[in-house]
Design an enzyme around this catalytic site. Structure first.
Site, PDB file in Angstrom:
ATOM      1  N   TYR A 159       0.814  -1.210   0.000  1.00  0.00           N
ATOM      2  CA  TYR A 159       0.000   0.000   0.000  1.00  0.00           C
ATOM      3  C   TYR A 159       0.854   1.270   0.000  1.00  0.00           C
ATOM      4  O   TYR A 159       0.738   2.083  -0.925  1.00  0.00           O
ATOM      5  CB  TYR A 159      -0.981  -0.003   1.177  1.00  0.00           C
ATOM      6  CG  TYR A 159      -1.735   1.300   1.308  1.00  0.00           C
ATOM      7  CD1 TYR A 159      -1.422   2.211   2.310  1.00  0.00           C
ATOM      8  CD2 TYR A 159      -2.739   1.635   0.403  1.00  0.00           C
ATOM      9  CE1 TYR A 159      -2.087   3.422   2.408  1.00  0.00           C
ATOM     10  CE2 TYR A 159      -3.415   2.849   0.499  1.00  0.00           C
ATOM     11  CZ  TYR A 159      -3.077   3.732   1.498  1.00  0.00           C
ATOM     12  OH  TYR A 159      -3.725   4.947   1.588  1.00  0.00           O
ATOM     13  N   LYS A 163       1.268   4.069  -3.081  1.00  0.00           N
ATOM     14  CA  LYS A 163       0.929   5.494  -2.926  1.00  0.00           C
ATOM     15  C   LYS A 163       2.139   6.365  -3.250  1.00  0.00           C
ATOM     16  O   LYS A 163       2.018   7.418  -3.861  1.00  0.00           O
ATOM     17  CB  LYS A 163       0.435   5.771  -1.500  1.00  0.00           C
ATOM     18  CG  LYS A 163      -0.857   5.103  -1.116  1.00  0.00           C
ATOM     19  CD  LYS A 163      -2.034   5.513  -2.010  1.00  0.00           C
ATOM     20  CE  LYS A 163      -2.488   6.913  -1.792  1.00  0.00           C
ATOM     21  NZ  LYS A 163      -3.696   7.253  -2.573  1.00  0.00           N
TER      22      LYS A 163
HETATM   23  N1  LIG Z   1      -8.642   6.797   5.126  1.00  0.00           N
HETATM   24  C1  LIG Z   1      -7.506   7.382   5.462  1.00  0.00           C
HETATM   25  O1  LIG Z   1      -7.138   7.474   6.646  1.00  0.00           O
HETATM   26  C2  LIG Z   1      -6.617   7.952   4.387  1.00  0.00           C
HETATM   27  C3  LIG Z   1      -5.491   8.657   4.781  1.00  0.00           C
HETATM   28  C4  LIG Z   1      -4.654   9.185   3.808  1.00  0.00           C
HETATM   29  C5  LIG Z   1      -4.958   9.021   2.476  1.00  0.00           C
HETATM   30  N2  LIG Z   1      -6.051   8.329   2.103  1.00  0.00           N
HETATM   31  C6  LIG Z   1      -6.320   8.191   0.671  1.00  0.00           C
HETATM   32  O2  LIG Z   1      -7.595   8.756   0.396  1.00  0.00           O
HETATM   33  C7  LIG Z   1      -8.212   8.096  -0.698  1.00  0.00           C
HETATM   34  C8  LIG Z   1      -9.612   7.649  -0.312  1.00  0.00           C
HETATM   35  O3  LIG Z   1      -9.467   6.812   0.802  1.00  0.00           O
HETATM   36  P1  LIG Z   1     -10.753   6.341   1.641  1.00  0.00           P
HETATM   37  O4  LIG Z   1     -10.323   6.166   3.056  1.00  0.00           O
HETATM   38  O5  LIG Z   1     -11.892   7.239   1.330  1.00  0.00           O
HETATM   39  O6  LIG Z   1     -11.008   4.882   1.027  1.00  0.00           O
HETATM   40  P2  LIG Z   1     -12.368   4.217   0.537  1.00  0.00           P
HETATM   41  O7  LIG Z   1     -12.051   2.794   0.283  1.00  0.00           O
HETATM   42  O8  LIG Z   1     -13.491   4.549   1.460  1.00  0.00           O
HETATM   43  O9  LIG Z   1     -12.665   4.965  -0.854  1.00  0.00           O
HETATM   44  C9  LIG Z   1     -11.974   4.613  -2.013  1.00  0.00           C
HETATM   45  C10 LIG Z   1     -12.985   4.695  -3.157  1.00  0.00           C
HETATM   46  O10 LIG Z   1     -12.307   4.344  -4.358  1.00  0.00           O
HETATM   47  C11 LIG Z   1     -13.122   3.435  -5.072  1.00  0.00           C
HETATM   48  N3  LIG Z   1     -12.297   2.536  -5.897  1.00  0.00           N
HETATM   49  C12 LIG Z   1     -11.494   1.544  -5.466  1.00  0.00           C
HETATM   50  N4  LIG Z   1     -10.960   0.910  -6.518  1.00  0.00           N
HETATM   51  C13 LIG Z   1     -11.445   1.524  -7.640  1.00  0.00           C
HETATM   52  C14 LIG Z   1     -11.264   1.327  -9.030  1.00  0.00           C
HETATM   53  N5  LIG Z   1     -10.501   0.338  -9.488  1.00  0.00           N
HETATM   54  N6  LIG Z   1     -11.924   2.146  -9.872  1.00  0.00           N
HETATM   55  C15 LIG Z   1     -12.726   3.129  -9.417  1.00  0.00           C
HETATM   56  N7  LIG Z   1     -12.944   3.369  -8.118  1.00  0.00           N
HETATM   57  C16 LIG Z   1     -12.292   2.565  -7.252  1.00  0.00           C
HETATM   58  C17 LIG Z   1     -13.880   2.639  -4.014  1.00  0.00           C
HETATM   59  O11 LIG Z   1     -15.067   2.067  -4.546  1.00  0.00           O
HETATM   60  C18 LIG Z   1     -14.150   3.703  -2.973  1.00  0.00           C
HETATM   61  O12 LIG Z   1     -15.390   4.332  -3.188  1.00  0.00           O
HETATM   62  C19 LIG Z   1      -7.288   6.926  -1.058  1.00  0.00           C
HETATM   63  O13 LIG Z   1      -6.512   7.277  -2.191  1.00  0.00           O
HETATM   64  C20 LIG Z   1      -6.395   6.771   0.175  1.00  0.00           C
HETATM   65  O14 LIG Z   1      -5.128   6.267  -0.160  1.00  0.00           O
HETATM   66  C21 LIG Z   1      -6.903   7.783   3.013  1.00  0.00           C
HETATM   67  C1  LIG Z   2      -4.450  -3.667  16.725  1.00  0.00           C
HETATM   68  C2  LIG Z   2      -3.603  -2.445  16.953  1.00  0.00           C
HETATM   69  C3  LIG Z   2      -2.249  -2.786  17.475  1.00  0.00           C
HETATM   70  C4  LIG Z   2      -3.517  -1.606  15.695  1.00  0.00           C
HETATM   71  C5  LIG Z   2      -4.887  -0.976  15.410  1.00  0.00           C
HETATM   72  C6  LIG Z   2      -4.699   0.321  14.734  1.00  0.00           C
HETATM   73  C7  LIG Z   2      -4.406   0.207  13.220  1.00  0.00           C
HETATM   74  C8  LIG Z   2      -5.491  -0.607  12.539  1.00  0.00           C
HETATM   75  C9  LIG Z   2      -4.305   1.625  12.691  1.00  0.00           C
HETATM   76  C10 LIG Z   2      -3.120   2.363  13.365  1.00  0.00           C
HETATM   77  C11 LIG Z   2      -2.627   3.386  12.323  1.00  0.00           C
HETATM   78  C12 LIG Z   2      -3.673   3.308  11.215  1.00  0.00           C
HETATM   79  C13 LIG Z   2      -3.265   3.832   9.847  1.00  0.00           C
HETATM   80  C14 LIG Z   2      -2.928   5.336   9.911  1.00  0.00           C
HETATM   81  O1  LIG Z   2      -4.007   6.042  10.492  1.00  0.00           O
HETATM   82  C15 LIG Z   2      -2.709   5.874   8.551  1.00  0.00           C
HETATM   83  C16 LIG Z   2      -3.136   5.259   7.437  1.00  0.00           C
HETATM   84  C17 LIG Z   2      -2.748   5.854   6.108  1.00  0.00           C
HETATM   85  C18 LIG Z   2      -3.928   5.912   5.155  1.00  0.00           C
HETATM   86  O2  LIG Z   2      -3.454   6.225   3.862  1.00  0.00           O
HETATM   87  C19 LIG Z   2      -4.709   4.633   5.106  1.00  0.00           C
HETATM   88  C20 LIG Z   2      -5.107   4.145   6.493  1.00  0.00           C
HETATM   89  C21 LIG Z   2      -3.900   4.009   7.419  1.00  0.00           C
HETATM   90  C22 LIG Z   2      -2.987   2.919   6.878  1.00  0.00           C
HETATM   91  C23 LIG Z   2      -4.403   3.626   8.835  1.00  0.00           C
HETATM   92  C24 LIG Z   2      -4.938   2.200   8.874  1.00  0.00           C
HETATM   93  C25 LIG Z   2      -5.261   1.701  10.275  1.00  0.00           C
HETATM   94  C26 LIG Z   2      -4.039   1.826  11.187  1.00  0.00           C
HETATM   95  C27 LIG Z   2      -2.921   0.958  10.723  1.00  0.00           C
END
Ligand SMILES: NC(=O)c1ccc[n+]([C@@H]2O[C@H](COP(=O)([O-])OP(=O)(O)OC[C@H]3O[C@@H](n4cnc5c(N)ncnc54)[C@H](O)[C@@H]3O)[C@@H](O)[C@H]2O)c1
Ligand SMILES: CC(C)CCC[C@@H](C)[C@H]1CC[C@H]2[C@@H]3[C@H](O)C=C4C[C@@H](O)CC[C@]4(C)[C@H]3CC[C@]12C
Length: 369
Positions: A159, A163
């Site tokens: 992952y 990214k």
């Molecule tokens: N959730 C977090 O904490 C977090 C933190 C930093 C960055 N991000 C980034 O933000 C973005 C959105 O994350 P999220 O948490 O909303 O995830 P999410 O899974 O809720 O949303 C992702 C969306 O992308 C769509 N998708 C997945 N594969 C696809 C494909 N092949 N074609 C078209 N659509 C597709 C999914 O259906 C979904 O609606 C991601 O790029 C993720 O890397 C998320």
């Molecule tokens: C069972 C415990 C030891 C761990 C439970 C927490 C774990 C699932 C959490 C901790 C940190 C979290 C990630 C962090 O907030 C940042 C990101 C980057 C973002 O791009 C996608 C989500 C992610 C990986 C979080 C996922 C959940 C994590 C690992």
């Protein structure tokens, strides 16, 4: 009337617009971008809530599609002035294969970039991630760092690797000539851990606590700070950066910006308790109840079980070697680059962010009962 007609002239496309972040970006655009004429929402899975958006003055076009399919992306991008690319596979739990993660996050981003170039879309905002930076495989802390803080960004997990590669492609594409001869202007936003209405992991942890009699057991030292940012502020930053990118391409093109707000610096578990506590859960222990070596053993056991059970079922618990290492490594940001470059200020205070998240969880709880 003529002014409003002239004002409403832009076509935006949001990929992943039905996701956790994507939905907030869609709703924020409809609320905060007066120049919007058409809003295209491109996603593998379209949500039923999109129908309610089609009654407003902005044309809302839902497009079911796959970013890994170049022709589907090109058809969706054609005619758009701005693309906000949030679609991605957010998987650190082993649900998808490394190949699939790469296909969606890297090849999908390549397809979006090429679609912009081929069809003449000039502005591209990419939703990157803090993980492009870290935590790295060596567990080095990143303590209140910024976009210029030196840090050895070394990844092995699919992952963060995907990214990082996707972000690099987006930034390298800045300045390429698009159809019609104008330059492509790109930038990337790096949210830390996003929380708020619709956060699936928070929902999973809540239900896990309910299954354990309203208790969660501390696994991470309280001293390990993990950066978090409210989804509404991340959405607002996407809307603002997309607007200002058009006004200041020389300054903002090719730049990365951490997403930040006034959410407090806490451990991942303590931060979650800001919302889980008011929903009746209790975090047991002032220090981890199990020694780290035992948590590592359990995480490795989970990884082994996932591998053994894969032919039969998907076993993807929160605890695995990667999530354990991540949760136990301090990663917080302290920056004002977005404020300096495009005047970003959080739209929601910490108190508002907390209240909105708690209300969502309580509504989720009452609907579950
Ligand atoms: N959730 C977090 O904490 C977090 C933190 C930093 C960055 N991000 C980034 O933000 C973005 C959105 O994350 P999220 O948490 O909303 O995830 P999410 O899974 O809720 O949303 C992702 C969306 O992308 C769509 N998708 C997945 N594969 C696809 C494909 N092949 N074609 C078209 N659509 C597709 C999914 O259906 C979904 O609606 C991601 O790029 C993720 O890397 C998320
Ligand atoms: C069972 C415990 C030891 C761990 C439970 C927490 C774990 C699932 C959490 C901790 C940190 C979290 C990630 C962090 O907030 C940042 C990101 C980057 C973002 O791009 C996608 C989500 C992610 C990986 C979080 C996922 C959940 C994590 C690992």
């Amino acid at each position: 009337m003529a002014d409003s007609a002239q004002a409403q002239k832009l076509v935006y496309l949001v990929t992943g617009g039905c996701g956790f972040l994507g939905e907030h970006v869609v709703r924020m655009l409809l609320q905060q971008e007066p120049r919007l004429r058409e809003l295209r929402i491109f996603d593998l899975h379209l949500g039923p809530w999109l129908e309610e958006l089609k009654t407003g003055p902005v044309q809302v076009t839902a497009i079911q599609g796959d970013v890994t399919q170049a022709h589907e992306v090109a058809a969706a991008v054609a005619g758009a002035h701005v693309v906000i690319h949030t679609a991605g596979l957010v998987d650190v739990f082993g649900r998808a294969s490394p190949e699939t993660i790469h296909e969606v996050n890297v090849q999908g981003t390549k397809n979006v970039i090429e679609a912009c170039v081929q069809t003449g879309t000039q502005f591209l905002v990419y939703t990157s991630s803090m993980e492009v930076v870290g935590p790295n495989i060596k567990g080095h802390p990143f303590y209140r760092g910024n976009e210029d803080t030196p840090y050895e960004a070394v990844h092995r997990h699919p992952y963060p690797s995907s990214k990082a590669r996707a972000e690099q492609l987006v930034l390298e594409a800045n300045g390429r000539k698009v159809r019609g001869g104008l330059p492509l202007v790109t930038c990337a936003l790096r949210p830390t851990g996003i929380y708020g209405e619709g956060h699936q992991i928070m929902r999973d942890i809540y239900y896990q606590g309910l299954r354990l009699g309203g208790r969660l057991f501390r696994a991470i030292p309280a001293s390990v700070e993990h950066g978090r940012v409210y989804v509404g502020n991340v959405a607002w930053m996407h809307v603002l950066v997309a607007r200002e990118l058009q006004q200041r391409p020389a300054l903002m093109g090719g730049q990365v910006y951490f997403c930040y707000d006034k959410s407090p610096y806490k451990s991942y578990e303590d931060f979650n308790m800001e919302f889980l506590g008011p929903c009746g859960l209790r975090l047991v222990g002032t220090r981890p109840l199990l020694p780290y070596w035992l948590l590592m053993f359990l995480a490795a056991l989970n990884a082994l079980l996932q591998w053994l059970l894969r032919p039969l079922l998907l076993y993807a618990p929160l605890l695995n070697p990667y999530t354990l290492a991540m949760a136990n490594t301090t990663f917080t940001v302290s920056t004002n680059k977005a404020q300096r470059h495009f005047g970003y200020e959080p739209l929601f205070s910490w108190e508002e962010s907390r209240t909105r998240t708690i209300r969502w969880m309580q509504a989720m709880d009452s609907s579950a009962q």
